[in-house]
Structures are given as structure tokens and as C-alpha cells.
Design a protein around this motif. Structure first.
Motif, PDB file in Angstrom:
ATOM      1  N   LYS A 105       0.831  -1.208   0.000  1.00 54.84           N
ATOM      2  CA  LYS A 105       0.000   0.000   0.000  1.00 54.84           C
ATOM      3  C   LYS A 105       0.864   1.256   0.000  1.00 54.84           C
ATOM      4  O   LYS A 105       0.532   2.258  -0.658  1.00 54.84           O
ATOM      5  CB  LYS A 105      -0.907   0.001   1.227  1.00 54.84           C
ATOM      6  CG  LYS A 105      -1.993  -1.053   1.217  1.00 54.84           C
ATOM      7  CD  LYS A 105      -3.106  -0.671   0.276  1.00 54.84           C
ATOM      8  CE  LYS A 105      -4.305  -1.617   0.442  1.00 54.84           C
ATOM      9  NZ  LYS A 105      -5.410  -1.255  -0.457  1.00 54.84           N
ATOM     10  N   GLY A 337      -4.764  -1.465  -4.494  1.00 57.20           N
ATOM     11  CA  GLY A 337      -5.592  -0.271  -4.424  1.00 57.20           C
ATOM     12  C   GLY A 337      -6.939  -0.386  -5.098  1.00 57.20           C
ATOM     13  O   GLY A 337      -7.679   0.587  -5.167  1.00 57.20           O
ATOM     14  N   SER A 368      -5.401   3.973  -1.265  1.00 59.79           N
ATOM     15  CA  SER A 368      -4.142   3.453  -0.717  1.00 59.79           C
ATOM     16  C   SER A 368      -3.642   4.296   0.452  1.00 59.79           C
ATOM     17  O   SER A 368      -3.129   3.753   1.440  1.00 59.79           O
ATOM     18  CB  SER A 368      -3.075   3.400  -1.814  1.00 59.79           C
ATOM     19  OG  SER A 368      -2.846   4.685  -2.363  1.00 59.79           O
ATOM     20  N   SER A 371      -5.373   3.332   3.648  1.00 62.06           N
ATOM     21  CA  SER A 371      -4.827   2.105   4.233  1.00 62.06           C
ATOM     22  C   SER A 371      -3.474   2.352   4.878  1.00 62.06           C
ATOM     23  O   SER A 371      -3.172   1.786   5.928  1.00 62.06           O
ATOM     24  CB  SER A 371      -4.705   1.030   3.147  1.00 62.06           C
ATOM     25  OG  SER A 371      -5.959   0.737   2.575  1.00 62.06           O
TER      26      SER A 371
END
Length: 459
Positions: A105, A337, A368, A371
């Protein structure tokens, strides 16, 4: 739409997998946990946190090269490259799977951010509009983020072999469809180039300028603008603020949810709170597109509302919502993603490759980064490695966009983007498939649990 059958069949696979959770799960546990009836004892993940030291070695050099190429091609194709990063970090560098997904990520965020910065300074290839389609971004981003949370939850319950099977089916399907789309575009571009040659020989105006169809001429603006003028023109602050509000809302929900006991009433309340947030923003943009479409149809105006050439009917809007959730779910299962669905989908609904790549990368930057922030708060990745890999991805994202767009300008073939997208997805299918099959066989040989896990007890 050609991909509807495939997406619906894939959805059936996911639904069958979800239903199997209920079929193979014993709900009458006295402790309130879910116990799989496939084996007598639940299997807890035996993987421990493995963080290698950041030091110069052949493994680091190989990871740098693969990461650079994966980031460059992934951002150009608009798919991120998570399917390449996770196996690379586990096989070559030696990270555990969870840490590799978190670092993946970080790499996607770095490459996406640099790619978005580059695209903001590039004009639209054919129109006087921003190269980023903010309407499509606002339509897909909320459902993509909702799907990611669902995918993360399913990754806890689903066995590794099932995730591998679903990923192989999805990646091979989208890769083959994108490859066919690229061949179609290549043939169209070939016909256009032949027509251009014929016009060059027969019909040139007095200044020697040719009558060229500019649909696939990626970087030639209709009027000269400075870089700052293009940047300001491509920025739409109202839309960006709405996207940031959605991002902040999901981030706050995730942060609060991490401090709440798993499977408690507040946990599920916060989990369900994401649904109205995502559906509210999606509904607002969907109603806007639907009304504008009806208005234009009533007046006989056939001009597209946004970059997509489809008709914004209720069926197509529902299909886009489904694909957004599906893409996010796959992103949550894989640690990517969500671009593996969004990139090909944008091409299927008529978005030209340059805009599809820029818009998909723009949406992935939000998903992304969300995260990454959450993983940072949970201390899921080592900071030195994350900073190093992000720096590699930032450089790769910028130079990948620069070189590929220059190549498109020379060859006059935007289908190159589609072939890169297809290649990245196919490579991800191979790497994830090989790693998944190998790990599943190893788990079977070690007599480890390969059934469905309890969501509450495995947290």
C-alpha cells in the motif's frame, strides 16, 4: 457492456464463497465465537511479524528493480501493481504476508501520488477539460473504499486457497478482456494512421498542416499553455474537497473502530456506518449524472456528460456501483488499491486510455493512502523500509508516466497503455497464483487448517 457477463459471474463466485461461510460455520458455539465445522479446532494464523533489516544486498537490489518497474507500469496502466509487490516482498525480501501487504500500500500510494502530480500538469489529449474525470472519481471512490473494508473483513474469514482461486479468476478474466480491448484499439489506430498517410499524400492545406483525427494524440494541446495554467485548469477544488471529506470520514471510522472490541455492538455499528457514507456520496453523483443524461436525451443532445460514453441509466449506474464494491473487495483481499477492476472498467465504459489511467490512479491515491494511515497507526510496517520503497515508487511513477506518454506521442498509439495494463494484471495473476498455490500445498502438507476461520476469534 461486454464485461457484464464476466463481472456478474465473478460476483456469483463471491456470493457462493460468502454463503459457504454460513454453510460451514457452527453458530451454536457457547462462547459466542464462530467455529468452522470443516475441522474440529479453529486455525489461527501461525505467521509472525517478520521485518528484515534494511541493508544493501542482492535481495534489496532485486526488490528495488522489480518495485521500480512494477510501479512504473502499474501507474501507467492505472492498476497500482499490488499483485506484484506482495509476492516480491514475501519471496525476495522476506517479509510476512501482512507486513508485505501494508508495504505494498505504501508503494502504491507513493507511485499514485507522483503520477497524479505529473498528470495534473498534462492537458487533456482531445478536449478543453481536465485530464482527471472528477465525476467518475466521485462516482467510484466511495464504493471502492466501502469494498476495501469488506475485502479486509473477508480476508480474515476466507481460507488462503479460496482467495487464490478468486484472484486467479479475476485477474485472468480482466487481463484477457483488456488485451482484447487493446487489440481492437490497435487496429483502429492502424486504420487512422493509414488514413493520415493518405491525407498527407492527397490533402494538405497551404501551410502544410494535416487534417488529423486527434482522438489518440495524447499530448498535443489545441493552444499553448504554461505548466501552471494547465495545473490550475486541471484542479477542481470543489470536487477535491468532497473526495477529501469522504476520505476523512472513512479514516475516522477506521481509527475509532480499531479501538473498539471486535464483534461488539459498537464495532458493527461503526462498520455499518460506512454504508450510508459511501452510498450517500455515490447516490448524489449518480442522481446528478442520471438527471443530466435525461435532460440531454430530452433535448436531443448526444454529447457525453463526462469521459464515459455509456448512457447513465439506472442499470448502468447500479453496475458501476457493483464494480466499485467488487474492485475494493479485491483490493482488500489482495492488499492492492482496487485498480485491477477500476482500470479495465473505465476503458470498457468508453474512457480513452490517457484519462482512464489518470483517473484510476487518482482514485487509488485516496484508497491506498487511507490504508497506509491505518497501517501506520497499527504499526504494521517498518518505517525505514516504507520510506525507501515509497521513494522508489515516487520516482518510478513519475518517470513511467513521462516515458510512456512520450512513446505514445511518437508512435501515435494510446493502446500501449491498455497493453501495459493487461500485462501488469497478467503478471499479477501468475505471481499471486504461484505463491498462493505453493503456500496452500505447504499448509496441506503441514496439516494446517485450510477451512473458513472465525472472524471474531481470529482478530
Amino acid at each position: 457492456m461486454a464485461t457484464r457477463g464476466f463481472v456478474l459471474s465473478l460476483l456469483c463466485c463471491f456470493l457462493a464463497a460468502v454463503l459457504s461461510v454460513f454453510l460451514f460455520t457452527d453458530w451454536n458455539d457457547t462462547n459466542g465465537d464462530w467455529n468452522s465445522s470443516l475441522l474440529h479446532t479453529p486455525y489461527g494464523s501461525s505467521s509472525e511479524k517478520v521485518w528484515p533489516e534494511l541493508e544493501l544486498s542482492w535481495r534489496l537490489i532485486l526488490a528495488t528493480v522489480i518495485g521500480f518497474l512494477g510501479s512504473a507500469c502499474g501507474t501507467v496502466g492505472g492498476v497500482g501493481g499490488g499483485g506484484i509487490f506482495v509476492p516480491m516482498l514475501t519471496l525476495f525480501v522476506g517479509f510476512d504476508t501482512k507486513s508485505a501487504a501494508a508495504l505494498s500500500k505504501c508503494m502504491i500510494m507513493g507511485a499514485s501520488a507522483s503520477s497524479v502530480w505529473y498528470n495534473l500538469r498534462v492537458p487533456h489529449p482531445t478536449k478543453e477539460v481536465p485530464i482527471l474525470d472528477y465525476d467518475l472519481a466521485l462516482l467510484f471512490q466511495p464504493m471502492l473504499m466501502l469494498g476495501i473494508t469488506v475485502g479486509v473483513a473477508l480476508s480474515v474469514v476466507f481460507p488462503y486457497w479460496l482467495i487464490t482461486v478468486l484472484i486467479i479468476i479475476l485477474f485472468l478474466g480482466t487481463s484477457s478482456r483488456s488485451f482484447c480491448k487493446g487489440i481492437e484499439m490497435w487496429k483502429e489506430e492502424t486504420l487512422l494512421k493509414k488514413e493520415m498517410i493518405r491525407l498527407q499524400e492527397a490533402i494538405a492545406n497551404s501551410r502544410g498542416e494535416l487534417l488529423i483525427d486527434s482522438e489518440y494524440d495524447p499530448l498535443v494541446p489545441r493552444e499553448e499553455k504554461s505548466g501552471m495554467q494547465i495545473l490550475c485548469f486541471n484542479l477542481r477544488w470543489k470536487m477535491i474537497c468532497v473526495l477529501l471529506i469522504v476520505w476523512i470520514a472513512f479514516l475516522l471510522i477506521q481509527i475509532i473502530k480499531n479501538d473498539v472490541p471486535v464483534c461488539s455492538t459498537w464495532y458493527w455499528a461503526l462498520f455499518c456506518l460506512q454504508i450510508p457514507v459511501a452510498c450517500g456520496v455515490f447516490g448524489y453523483e449518480a442522481v446528478k449524472l442520471y438527471r443530466e443524461h435525461r435532460k440531454r436525451m430530452s433535448t436531443g443532445n448526444t454529447e457525453a456528460i463526462c469521459e464515459a460514453s455509456i448512457q447513465w441509466t439506472a442499470t448502468n449506474l447500479a453496475f458501476c456501483a457493483l464494480c466499485g464494491i467488487l474492485g475494493g473487495t479485491v483490493g482488500g483481499l489482495l492488499g492492492s488499491g482496487g485498480g485491477f477492476i477500476l482500470g479495465p472498467l473505465l476503458l470498457e465504459i468508453g474512457v480513452i486510455p490517457q484519462v482512464a489511467s489518470a483517473t484510476a490512479t487518482f482514485v487509488m491515491m485516496f484508497s491506498s493512502s487511507l490504508s497506509v494511515v491505518e497501517f501506520y497507526l497499527l504499526k504494521r510496517f517498518p518505517i525505514p523500509y516504507a520510506l525507501y520503497l515509497m521513494a522508489v515508487s515516487v520516482l518510478a511513477g513519475f518517470w513511467g508516466q513521462f516515458l510512456i506518454r512520450k512513446l505514445i506521442t511518437i508512435l501515435k498509439r494510446a493502446s500501449i497503455i491498455v497493453f501495459i495494463l493487461s500485462g501488469v494484471i497478467f503478471a499479477s495473476a501468475l505471481t499471486m497464483g504461484v505463491v498462493g498455490i505453493e503456500k496452500t500445498i505447504q499448509m496441506i502438507h503441514n496439516h494446517e487448517f485450510v477451512g473458513f476461520l472465525s472472524f471474531c476469534s481470529s482478530q
